[in-house]
Design a protein around this motif. Structure first.
Motif, mmCIF file in Angstrom:
data_model
loop_
_atom_site.group_PDB
_atom_site.id
_atom_site.type_symbol
_atom_site.label_atom_id
_atom_site.label_comp_id
_atom_site.label_asym_id
_atom_site.label_seq_id
_atom_site.Cartn_x
_atom_site.Cartn_y
_atom_site.Cartn_z
ATOM 1 N N SER A 1 0.793 -1.229 0.000
ATOM 2 C CA SER A 1 0.000 0.000 0.000
ATOM 3 C C SER A 1 0.828 1.284 0.000
ATOM 4 O O SER A 1 0.261 2.374 -0.035
ATOM 5 C CB SER A 1 -0.934 0.012 1.210
ATOM 6 O OG SER A 1 -0.209 0.096 2.420
ATOM 7 N N ARG B 1 2.587 4.427 -1.236
ATOM 8 C CA ARG B 1 2.436 5.230 -2.452
ATOM 9 C C ARG B 1 3.083 6.603 -2.273
ATOM 10 O O ARG B 1 3.086 7.141 -1.170
ATOM 11 C CB ARG B 1 0.948 5.459 -2.758
ATOM 12 C CG ARG B 1 0.125 4.211 -2.882
ATOM 13 C CD ARG B 1 -1.374 4.508 -3.025
ATOM 14 N NE ARG B 1 -2.028 5.063 -1.854
ATOM 15 C CZ ARG B 1 -2.423 4.362 -0.784
ATOM 16 N NH1 ARG B 1 -2.188 3.078 -0.706
ATOM 17 N NH2 ARG B 1 -3.043 4.959 0.220
ATOM 18 N N SER B 2 3.560 7.155 -3.370
ATOM 19 C CA SER B 2 4.019 8.549 -3.374
ATOM 20 C C SER B 2 2.808 9.451 -3.505
ATOM 21 O O SER B 2 1.831 9.103 -4.172
ATOM 22 C CB SER B 2 4.949 8.811 -4.558
ATOM 23 O OG SER B 2 6.196 8.229 -4.345
ATOM 24 N N THR B 3 2.882 10.621 -2.876
ATOM 25 C CA THR B 3 1.842 11.634 -3.039
ATOM 26 C C THR B 3 2.518 12.931 -3.468
ATOM 27 O O THR B 3 3.741 13.018 -3.487
ATOM 28 C CB THR B 3 1.062 11.847 -1.718
ATOM 29 O OG1 THR B 3 1.971 12.341 -0.723
ATOM 30 C CG2 THR B 3 0.405 10.560 -1.239
ATOM 31 N N PHE C 1 4.167 10.869 1.142
ATOM 32 C CA PHE C 1 3.811 9.485 0.840
ATOM 33 C C PHE C 1 2.623 9.073 1.699
ATOM 34 O O PHE C 1 2.262 9.757 2.668
ATOM 35 C CB PHE C 1 4.997 8.542 1.052
ATOM 36 C CG PHE C 1 5.498 8.455 2.475
ATOM 37 C CD1 PHE C 1 5.049 7.466 3.343
ATOM 38 C CD2 PHE C 1 6.442 9.360 2.949
ATOM 39 C CE1 PHE C 1 5.511 7.388 4.644
ATOM 40 C CE2 PHE C 1 6.915 9.287 4.250
ATOM 41 C CZ PHE C 1 6.447 8.297 5.101
ATOM 42 N N LEU D 1 8.002 0.869 -2.425
ATOM 43 C CA LEU D 1 7.452 1.989 -3.175
ATOM 44 C C LEU D 1 7.806 1.787 -4.639
ATOM 45 O O LEU D 1 8.994 1.735 -5.002
ATOM 46 C CB LEU D 1 8.027 3.309 -2.663
ATOM 47 C CG LEU D 1 7.512 4.569 -3.344
ATOM 48 C CD1 LEU D 1 6.016 4.746 -3.125
ATOM 49 C CD2 LEU D 1 8.275 5.783 -2.836
ATOM 50 N N THR E 1 7.780 5.816 -9.957
ATOM 51 C CA THR E 1 6.753 6.575 -10.637
ATOM 52 C C THR E 1 7.105 6.674 -12.114
ATOM 53 O O THR E 1 8.277 6.751 -12.493
ATOM 54 C CB THR E 1 6.612 7.996 -10.051
ATOM 55 O OG1 THR E 1 7.894 8.625 -10.100
ATOM 56 C CG2 THR E 1 6.133 7.926 -8.611
#
Length: 129
Positions: A11, A13-15, A19, A123, A126
């Protein structure tokens, strides 16, 4: 009790501003958000400042300092919530060791219940736009 299920595999994730990752409640019943005393996060051995953490059980992000007054919000047992960490430097793609401690106020316990989990989550890189 349910500690090994707290951090949700796959679960991380980068934001846009840090993250996020998904979590489960380390208690056998749901709780109102006002009964969550603290969520303590560390990544790769570094503690995350409390004011950099947001929590979302599905009704929108809320700061930890505002949870004590969130009497109308509840985290049901068995449902995933998202923890968002705001940080100036993005996490690099690859493996990261995450730890989470949930400090929960349970009405019939004379002490806080502490549930903890630590896992290595990956991770994904991207894709460039």
């Amino acid at each position: 009790m349910f500690d090994k299920y707290i951090l949700v595999d796959g679960s991380l994730r980068s934001t846009a501003d840090g993250f996020s990752f998904d979590v489960m409640l380390g208690y056998y019943r749901g709780l109102g958000l006002s009964m969550i005393e603290d969520l303590v996060v560390s990544v790769d051995g570094q503690a995350v400042p409390r004011d950099a953490i947001l929590f979302d059980e599905g009704k929108g992000p809320i700061a930890l300092c505002d949870m004590e007054h969130a009497y109308d919000r509840r985290w049901p047992f068995g449902s995933k919530a998202t923890i968002m960490v705001q940080c100036p430097q993005p996490l690099a793609a690859g493996d990261h060791h995450l730890s989470l401690k949930e400090v929960l106020r349970i009405s019939y316990l004379p002490f806080p219940l502490v549930a903890e989990d630590s896992k290595t989550l990956t991770l994904a890189p991207t894709l460039a736009a």
